[in-house]
Motif scaffolding. Structure first.
Motif, PDB file in Angstrom:
ATOM      1  N   TYR A 298       5.956-113.861 -42.673  1.00 37.18           N
ATOM      2  CA  TYR A 298       5.480-112.901 -41.679  1.00 37.18           C
ATOM      3  C   TYR A 298       4.308-113.392 -40.820  1.00 37.18           C
ATOM      4  O   TYR A 298       4.288-113.143 -39.615  1.00 37.18           O
ATOM      5  CB  TYR A 298       5.065-111.602 -42.374  1.00 37.18           C
ATOM      6  CG  TYR A 298       6.195-110.680 -42.757  1.00 37.18           C
ATOM      7  CD1 TYR A 298       7.520-111.098 -42.737  1.00 37.18           C
ATOM      8  CD2 TYR A 298       5.931-109.379 -43.168  1.00 37.18           C
ATOM      9  CE1 TYR A 298       8.544-110.257 -43.100  1.00 37.18           C
ATOM     10  CE2 TYR A 298       6.945-108.524 -43.526  1.00 37.18           C
ATOM     11  CZ  TYR A 298       8.252-108.955 -43.501  1.00 37.18           C
ATOM     12  OH  TYR A 298       9.266-108.111 -43.862  1.00 37.18           O
ATOM     13  N   PRO A 299       3.284-114.029 -41.398  1.00 36.82           N
ATOM     14  CA  PRO A 299       2.092-114.349 -40.597  1.00 36.82           C
ATOM     15  C   PRO A 299       2.426-115.155 -39.337  1.00 36.82           C
ATOM     16  O   PRO A 299       3.161-116.144 -39.381  1.00 36.82           O
ATOM     17  CB  PRO A 299       1.230-115.166 -41.567  1.00 36.82           C
ATOM     18  CG  PRO A 299       1.621-114.656 -42.910  1.00 36.82           C
ATOM     19  CD  PRO A 299       3.099-114.413 -42.808  1.00 36.82           C
ATOM     20  N   GLY A 300       1.887-114.671 -38.214  1.00 35.18           N
ATOM     21  CA  GLY A 300       2.120-115.342 -36.944  1.00 35.18           C
ATOM     22  C   GLY A 300       3.460-115.024 -36.308  1.00 35.18           C
ATOM     23  O   GLY A 300       3.689-115.378 -35.150  1.00 35.18           O
ATOM     24  N   SER A 301       4.351-114.367 -37.051  1.00 30.47           N
ATOM     25  CA  SER A 301       5.662-114.003 -36.528  1.00 30.47           C
ATOM     26  C   SER A 301       5.791-112.487 -36.386  1.00 30.47           C
ATOM     27  O   SER A 301       6.204-111.971 -35.343  1.00 30.47           O
ATOM     28  CB  SER A 301       6.765-114.531 -37.446  1.00 30.47           C
ATOM     29  OG  SER A 301       6.713-115.942 -37.548  1.00 30.47           O
ATOM     30  N   LEU A 302       5.449-111.770 -37.445  1.00 29.08           N
ATOM     31  CA  LEU A 302       5.462-110.309 -37.406  1.00 29.08           C
ATOM     32  C   LEU A 302       4.071-109.718 -37.565  1.00 29.08           C
ATOM     33  O   LEU A 302       3.798-108.631 -37.056  1.00 29.08           O
ATOM     34  CB  LEU A 302       6.369-109.749 -38.517  1.00 29.08           C
ATOM     35  CG  LEU A 302       7.872-109.884 -38.326  1.00 29.08           C
ATOM     36  CD1 LEU A 302       8.599-109.356 -39.556  1.00 29.08           C
ATOM     37  CD2 LEU A 302       8.331-109.130 -37.082  1.00 29.08           C
ATOM     38  N   THR A 303       3.209-110.397 -38.295  1.00 32.54           N
ATOM     39  CA  THR A 303       1.886-109.858 -38.602  1.00 32.54           C
ATOM     40  C   THR A 303       0.817-110.893 -38.273  1.00 32.54           C
ATOM     41  O   THR A 303       1.091-112.088 -38.149  1.00 32.54           O
ATOM     42  CB  THR A 303       1.788-109.456 -40.083  1.00 32.54           C
ATOM     43  OG1 THR A 303       2.072-110.602 -40.894  1.00 32.54           O
ATOM     44  CG2 THR A 303       2.768-108.345 -40.413  1.00 32.54           C
ATOM     45  N   ALA A 304      -0.411-110.407 -38.185  1.00 34.43           N
ATOM     46  CA  ALA A 304      -1.495-111.272 -37.725  1.00 34.43           C
ATOM     47  C   ALA A 304      -2.226-111.979 -38.848  1.00 34.43           C
ATOM     48  O   ALA A 304      -2.851-113.016 -38.626  1.00 34.43           O
ATOM     49  CB  ALA A 304      -2.494-110.441 -36.907  1.00 34.43           C
ATOM     50  N   GLU A 305      -2.169-111.427 -40.064  1.00 31.07           N
ATOM     51  CA  GLU A 305      -2.969-112.009 -41.141  1.00 31.07           C
ATOM     52  C   GLU A 305      -2.423-113.364 -41.572  1.00 31.07           C
ATOM     53  O   GLU A 305      -1.263-113.686 -41.312  1.00 31.07           O
ATOM     54  CB  GLU A 305      -3.022-111.046 -42.343  1.00 31.07           C
ATOM     55  CG  GLU A 305      -1.830-111.128 -43.296  1.00 31.07           C
ATOM     56  CD  GLU A 305      -0.576-110.450 -42.787  1.00 31.07           C
ATOM     57  OE1 GLU A 305       0.459-110.518 -43.469  1.00 31.07           O
ATOM     58  OE2 GLU A 305      -0.622-109.842 -41.706  1.00 31.07           O
ATOM     59  N   LYS A 306      -3.252-114.128 -42.243  1.00 30.51           N
ATOM     60  CA  LYS A 306      -2.815-115.386 -42.831  1.00 30.51           C
ATOM     61  C   LYS A 306      -2.760-115.232 -44.344  1.00 30.51           C
ATOM     62  O   LYS A 306      -3.538-114.480 -44.930  1.00 30.51           O
ATOM     63  CB  LYS A 306      -3.761-116.520 -42.447  1.00 30.51           C
ATOM     64  CG  LYS A 306      -3.709-116.893 -40.972  1.00 30.51           C
ATOM     65  CD  LYS A 306      -4.557-118.126 -40.678  1.00 30.51           C
ATOM     66  CE  LYS A 306      -4.431-118.514 -39.214  1.00 30.51           C
ATOM     67  NZ  LYS A 306      -5.233-119.731 -38.893  1.00 30.51           N
ATOM     68  N   VAL A 307      -1.821-115.928 -44.970  1.00 33.52           N
ATOM     69  CA  VAL A 307      -1.659-115.868 -46.421  1.00 33.52           C
ATOM     70  C   VAL A 307      -1.775-117.279 -46.974  1.00 33.52           C
ATOM     71  O   VAL A 307      -1.103-118.204 -46.496  1.00 33.52           O
ATOM     72  CB  VAL A 307      -0.303-115.247 -46.808  1.00 33.52           C
ATOM     73  CG1 VAL A 307      -0.082-115.321 -48.306  1.00 33.52           C
ATOM     74  CG2 VAL A 307      -0.235-113.792 -46.340  1.00 33.52           C
ATOM     75  N   SER A 308      -2.607-117.452 -47.976  1.00 33.30           N
ATOM     76  CA  SER A 308      -2.813-118.760 -48.583  1.00 33.30           C
ATOM     77  C   SER A 308      -2.040-118.878 -49.877  1.00 33.30           C
ATOM     78  O   SER A 308      -1.656-117.874 -50.492  1.00 33.30           O
ATOM     79  CB  SER A 308      -4.302-118.972 -48.870  1.00 33.30           C
ATOM     80  OG  SER A 308      -4.741-118.070 -49.883  1.00 33.30           O
ATOM     81  N   ALA A 309      -1.816-120.102 -50.294  1.00 33.91           N
ATOM     82  CA  ALA A 309      -1.204-120.322 -51.603  1.00 33.91           C
ATOM     83  C   ALA A 309      -2.077-119.713 -52.698  1.00 33.91           C
ATOM     84  O   ALA A 309      -1.561-119.135 -53.667  1.00 33.91           O
ATOM     85  CB  ALA A 309      -1.011-121.816 -51.841  1.00 33.91           C
TER      86      ALA A 309
END
Length: 422
Positions: A298-309
């Motif tokens: 999702y991040p950068g495609s549908l949502t703005a947040e970033k997700v880390s490992a």
């Protein structure tokens, strides 16, 4: 008419004493979701005939009905269970009226669930049941399972059609409104396996009415193993679901004041729903952890947040601890590849940065030793010559969801020895 609030499966019957000494397991389940905001289903003094495919078999059955996301009471006028003969029709000799605390109707409070009284009914393994519900009032399906991949039916005529052997169909639907589980009485050896995940578990990409999801294929494999026939497989997958976050309230493609096209329908975060959809399931002893792909995509495609490992791994650790606290074995599934994947012509999911996170997360799933066992869906489904993509023979066309062949390959990779003792 009986009013029901939040009812424990162990006590929601007038035969409480007998039920408490019976050993129940789930044979079928579906996660509950809020309705899609643009297209909520509604029914007007009509009957539903909902088709479900069993995993384990038994001779005593009960159902679970959910009003989890309703904002007012849900009235069930009558309910029936029967073996399906074909399409919307049933074997009349198998038809059983279902009661709720000894009454034929029930009102289920908003936010609550009801469990029917058990009935004697021969339920073969890997068979189709028809669960019929009469909704005498105008009823919006505020609680449903959206991606059924199974055709069910709404009556043409108004009034109670739940006992009709020949069901007059007014409309076909491919969702499961309100129905969230079917349980069977089993021997003490019986147990349930929960497949907890997103659309890859829900069966997106498989052909409708084929029972081609990987949990279905696993259930069939278990029934071919003499020592594991009393293992039910419960599909608790939700399309678009994420481990760390709820269904997005807004999308990058929306204007600043525009609600997401999905509303809340993609479900609560796996961290929130794990207790309800896994630990509270009837007879659960094993769970497959299949969430994470949407957190990555999702991040950068549908949502703005970033997700880390790191954040995903922390989420897995929390659910591993919750499962172990309840004595449930938890089996990790690696995240399959998704290069070139898309939602539509304007929304694409892949990036090299997301791929790096996927690789780091999968390495932890494989090598940390925190899961009780691991099944490497990434290795099974990827193209050996291009490992960031699905194998073309397993690709349903959107480059993220397997087809029936891919789901068969995934389920076949699960060693049945993981369920030793059953």
């Amino acid at each position: 008419m009986l009013a029901l609030g939040a009812i424990s499966p162990a006590i929601a019957s007038s035969t409480e004493g007998k039920r408490n000494v019976e050993h129940w397991i789930g044979t079928w389940a579906a996660s509950v979701q809020p309705a899609l905001p643009a297209n909520p289903q509604s029914f007007h003094n009509q009957s539903l005939r909902l088709i479900v495919h069993t995993s384990a078999g038994g001779s005593r059955v009960r159902i679970r009905i959910s009003n989890t996301y309703g904002d007012h009471p849900l009235l069930i006028g009558t309910a029936h269970a029967a073996r399906r003969s074909a399409e919307a029709d049933i074997d009349p000799a198998s038809d059983r009226a279902l009661m709720f605390q000894g009454q034929p109707s029930a009102t289920i409070a908003a936010g609550s669930m009801a469990v029917s009284d058990p009935v004697e009914l021969e339920v073969p393994a890997l068979s189709d049941l028809a669960i019929s519900l009469f909704l005498p009032e105008t009823t919006v399906a505020a609680t449903s399972h959206i991606l059924a991949k199974q055709t069910s039916y709404v009556s043409l005529d108004t009034g109670d059609s739940t006992a009709d052997a020949k069901f007059t169909v007014g409309k076909k639907i491919r969702s499961w409104p309100f129905l969230t589980g079917v349980d069977i009485a089993a021997s003490p050896r019986g147990a349930a396996i929960v497949a907890f995940g997103s659309s890859l578990t829900d069966g997106d990409g498989s052909a409708t009415d084929t029972n081609g999801r990987w949990p279905d294929v696993l259930a069939a494999r278990l029934q071919n193993d003499a020592g594991r026939k009393e293992l039910g497989v419960l599909n608790e997958g939700i399309i678009g679901n994420r481990l760390l976050a709820d269904s997005p309230a807004r999308l990058l493609t929306d204007g600043p004041q525009t609600a997401s096209r999905f509303g809340a329908a993609l479900g609560e975060a796996g961290l929130k729903r794990f207790k309800r959809d896994v630990l509270d399931q009837t007879g659960v002893k094993y769970v497959f952890m299949g969430l994470g792909i949407n957190d990555l995509a999702y991040p950068g495609s549908l949502t703005a947040e970033k997700v880390s490992a790191k954040s995903l791994i922390a989420g897995y650790r929390r659910l591993i601890a919750s499962a172990h606290q309840k004595g449930v074995r938890i089996i990790g599934l690696t995240n399959p590849p998704f290069e070139s994947s898309f939602l539509d012509s304007t929304i694409h999911f892949y990036s090299p940065e997301k791929e790096a996170v996927r690789q780091e997360v999968n390495a932890w799933i494989r090598g940390s030793g925190k899961f009780d066992d691991v099944v490497d869906f990434d290795r099974v489904l990827r193209d050996p010559s291009h490992p960031t993509q699905l194998l073309p023979a397993y690709d349903s066309g959107d480059h993220i969801h397997p087809n029936n062949a891919g789901y068969i390959a995934a389920a076949t990779a699960i060693p049945l020895v993981l369920f030793e003792g059953h």
